[in-house]
Enzyme design. Sequence first.
Site, PDB file in Angstrom:
ATOM      1  N   LEU A 122       0.817  -1.218   0.000  1.00  0.00           N
ATOM      2  CA  LEU A 122       0.000   0.000   0.000  1.00  0.00           C
ATOM      3  C   LEU A 122       0.846   1.261   0.000  1.00  0.00           C
ATOM      4  O   LEU A 122       0.407   2.310  -0.464  1.00  0.00           O
ATOM      5  CB  LEU A 122      -0.922   0.021   1.229  1.00  0.00           C
ATOM      6  CG  LEU A 122      -1.988  -1.072   1.299  1.00  0.00           C
ATOM      7  CD1 LEU A 122      -2.675  -1.038   2.648  1.00  0.00           C
ATOM      8  CD2 LEU A 122      -3.006  -0.900   0.187  1.00  0.00           C
TER       9      LEU A 122
ATOM     10  N   GLY B 132       6.999   4.089   4.213  1.00  0.00           N
ATOM     11  CA  GLY B 132       7.353   5.192   5.092  1.00  0.00           C
ATOM     12  C   GLY B 132       8.733   4.994   5.660  1.00  0.00           C
ATOM     13  O   GLY B 132       9.457   4.051   5.298  1.00  0.00           O
ATOM     14  N   GLY B 133       9.126   5.887   6.590  1.00  0.00           N
ATOM     15  CA  GLY B 133      10.437   5.780   7.204  1.00  0.00           C
ATOM     16  C   GLY B 133      10.595   4.506   8.002  1.00  0.00           C
ATOM     17  O   GLY B 133      11.699   4.002   8.187  1.00  0.00           O
ATOM     18  N   PHE B 134       9.485   3.960   8.467  1.00  0.00           N
ATOM     19  CA  PHE B 134       9.513   2.720   9.251  1.00  0.00           C
ATOM     20  C   PHE B 134       9.669   1.491   8.371  1.00  0.00           C
ATOM     21  O   PHE B 134      10.109   0.446   8.797  1.00  0.00           O
ATOM     22  CB  PHE B 134       8.192   2.593  10.021  1.00  0.00           C
ATOM     23  CG  PHE B 134       7.006   2.707   9.115  1.00  0.00           C
ATOM     24  CD1 PHE B 134       6.422   3.936   8.897  1.00  0.00           C
ATOM     25  CD2 PHE B 134       6.518   1.602   8.437  1.00  0.00           C
ATOM     26  CE1 PHE B 134       5.366   4.052   8.029  1.00  0.00           C
ATOM     27  CE2 PHE B 134       5.465   1.724   7.570  1.00  0.00           C
ATOM     28  CZ  PHE B 134       4.883   2.956   7.360  1.00  0.00           C
TER      29      PHE B 134
ATOM     30  N   PRO C  74       7.580  -0.739   4.760  1.00  0.00           N
ATOM     31  CA  PRO C  74       6.389  -0.822   3.910  1.00  0.00           C
ATOM     32  C   PRO C  74       5.113  -1.158   4.702  1.00  0.00           C
ATOM     33  O   PRO C  74       5.167  -1.663   5.812  1.00  0.00           O
ATOM     34  CB  PRO C  74       6.740  -1.953   2.943  1.00  0.00           C
ATOM     35  CG  PRO C  74       7.658  -2.836   3.741  1.00  0.00           C
ATOM     36  CD  PRO C  74       8.449  -1.922   4.636  1.00  0.00           C
ATOM     37  N   VAL C  75       3.957  -0.872   4.052  1.00  0.00           N
ATOM     38  CA  VAL C  75       2.640  -1.241   4.569  1.00  0.00           C
ATOM     39  C   VAL C  75       1.957  -2.113   3.532  1.00  0.00           C
ATOM     40  O   VAL C  75       1.921  -1.764   2.344  1.00  0.00           O
ATOM     41  CB  VAL C  75       1.781   0.006   4.865  1.00  0.00           C
ATOM     42  CG1 VAL C  75       0.411  -0.408   5.397  1.00  0.00           C
ATOM     43  CG2 VAL C  75       2.469   0.917   5.867  1.00  0.00           C
TER      44      VAL C  75
ATOM     45  N   ASP D 203       1.932  14.938  14.453  1.00  0.00           N
ATOM     46  CA  ASP D 203       2.100  14.765  13.006  1.00  0.00           C
ATOM     47  C   ASP D 203       0.742  14.654  12.325  1.00  0.00           C
ATOM     48  O   ASP D 203       0.526  13.788  11.474  1.00  0.00           O
ATOM     49  CB  ASP D 203       2.946  13.525  12.722  1.00  0.00           C
ATOM     50  CG  ASP D 203       3.543  13.562  11.312  1.00  0.00           C
ATOM     51  OD1 ASP D 203       3.624  14.658  10.732  1.00  0.00           O
ATOM     52  OD2 ASP D 203       3.903  12.488  10.792  1.00  0.00           O
TER      53      ASP D 203
END
Length: 817
Positions: free
Chosen positions: A509, A512-514, A516-517, A628
């Site tokens: 989907l 991000g910095g963390f 994938p989703v 945020d």
Amino acid sequence: MRRPSKKAVSLLLTCFWFVFGCSAIDTITSTHFIKDPETIVSSGRVFKLGFFSLDGSSNRYVGIWYNTTSLLTIIWVANKDRPLNDSSGVLTISEDGNIQVLNGRKEILWSSNVSNPAAVNSSAQLQDSGNLVLRDKNGVSVWESLQNPSHSFVPQMKISTNTRTRVRKVLTSWKSSSDPSMGSFTAGVEPLNIPQVFIWNGSRPYWRSGPWDGQILTGVDVKWITLDGLNIVDDKEGTVYVTFAHPESGFFYAYVLTPEGILVETSRDKRNEDWERVWTTKENECEIYGKCGPFGHCNSRDSPICSCLKGYEPKHTQEWNRGNWTGGCVRKTPLQCERTKNGSEEAKVDGFLKLTNMKVPDFAEQSYALEDDCRQQCLRNCSCIAYSYYTGIGCMWWSGDLIDIQKLSSTGANLFIRVAHSELKQDRKRDARVIVIVTVIIGTIAIALCTYFLRRWIARQRGNLLIGKFSDPSVPGDGVNQVKLEELPLIDFNKLATATNNFHEANKLGQGGFGPVYRGKLAEGQDIAVKRLSRASTQGLEEFMNEVVVISKLQHRNLVRLIGCCIEGDEKMLIYEFMPNKSLDASLFDPVKRQILDWRTRFKIIEGIGRGLLYLHRDSRLRIIHRDLKASNILLDEDLNPKISDFGMARIFGSNQDQANTKRVVGTYGYMSPEYAMEGRFSEKSDVFSFGVLLLEIVSGRKNSSFYHEEYFTLLGYAWKLWKEDNMKTLIDGSILEACFQEEILRCIHVGLLCVQELAKDRPSVSTVVGMICSEIAHLPPPKQPAFTEMRSGIDIESSDKKCSLNKVSITMIEGR
């Protein structure tokens, strides 16, 4: 004798003027009157009397309001049905001793209209209670504004009903927020049988408080009962009245009946000028009088909210199933008295089913029976179909339709419903079956618990190690240390791999910095979004742990729901509910997709985000600062309801903490408040700033950062320019520029500008913002110049301790799920 010097005479005259001149600033007479726009102020500077106009109207009115500069809180209006159309108005004392409002042609637009032979030399004084008192030449009070209520209920005011003459003194709603003339709703006390407070829509009940027990209104849920000061008094001379005098000297309190028929309690700390909503009669749909019809009861925590009482069934089944509950319910089995009357064989004795924590029905009859005798008295009376005993009231019983019954959260009374013996028998059989089933289940669970707690113990060891490693020492102790990772459901890695087709690229989907989703579907059919921490991410690990700590205890309809987590070896994942309509920015800033976001949908999204933020700041177990809030972090479900997501940057505040500092400023430039971006200071007002930016983006359909290379630098600068030019309609997205909603849209723009003011102290709290958006707070102060309206040097320079972004990419970005 020595003559006094000129200096002494001058000093004497000055003192004389101070004593007698200053004493008149709270009083009007036939010679000391006030002209528009003059005002007078009560001696303690609590209230002000004078001329005013409402937002959206050029009409001029005479009224009384709290003496604040930033917020006009009107409690009483004189000429509400005959406004002035110019500034020629005068408020004076007439020759016959009445207070009068005159226009430029000396026509009487309003008068106190009292007759008194001692009226010559009358005067009217504004008191610190907000009461305008008209006195005759002997100093006797002949008329008071508090005895002629408007739409506001303030301390020392009396809302009353005379049981002999049936004369009522009630609150009357305004027609609209810009028109104080008589609206559709009234609020007052109904003293018959047991006193109750009502709101009527015309002559029909719209809301009911439940009986007064001498200390509290029994049908109002716990949030209001904890407040002191409310009292209902019977003067034993035919008049029953409601009054309140709140003991907290550090606060002002007032109740306002809105044009929508909602009674709102507001409060203000005397040290500032922001009014906040404390309580309202419209907490949920169950508050509407008779929502579920006769013999139906309402529970806002059930779905559907209406159900029939035990022993009853819907009167009109098809309408009931469609959600039209007004027809109510009817009894399934006749009572003993009914069968005996019809000549059938002798029936077994009726019984009672107990309902706990109930708002009892309307039309209660009161009996002097003791608690032990209340049941038997009802059982002997064939017309008695329910009873209740409540300390302070005594025995209550009902003989007609049971109407307006509601299940409360923790307060309320025990209500006993009369049912036929056969219904009791069926209930006992159900209880026996339940006992057998529960016994079998307990035996099965006892075996499973050992395995369950063993897995929990393993998870606790892992969770405690991780939390101990990544907890932030700057966060208060009532945050991290009280929320443990093992409180989240643990989901097996293999189960998630199967759900996402081994984390296939087609199911991805966003990134991000963390990490994938992925989209996935569990074996039981539930759609999920899996947030997988990248093994190469160093920043994402801290965000991951922070999100676990913050969101594991949060439950609200406008927050994305965390289903569970997975920690196995190097794998660390969070599992969320899946949002089919992705993030708000995916639709809002797309020229084609934005067409589905009509104004009603956008307003629902604005209101939902506000209520989610209010929960984080005020109503959750922990005080959370999100840090945020932006369009990409607002997810939309299948009905386009908003859900706040991504709590990787969030921080937990202590109960007495107002703000905090950080050396690591993270977030998305354009949404960050100036004090956070420049100095690392964040608070609730930082989130309010972000919400204001988001609100202006939703109304305009444009990104704040899309103005970076234009004349105005930001959307805030452009909106401020249009505000000063009184040309706010230009800001509105053309796809929602509908005439019937313009007033509501412009109100939202006004609220947005109040949220993005440069100084944090100038911004309203989120509870005030929600009240403003929902028009529960009618009068909005003018905004000051927003932050970031001009180009600032150095703001876009990225450093090691301030990480910002000038485009749609940020370290916390997650594409729509």
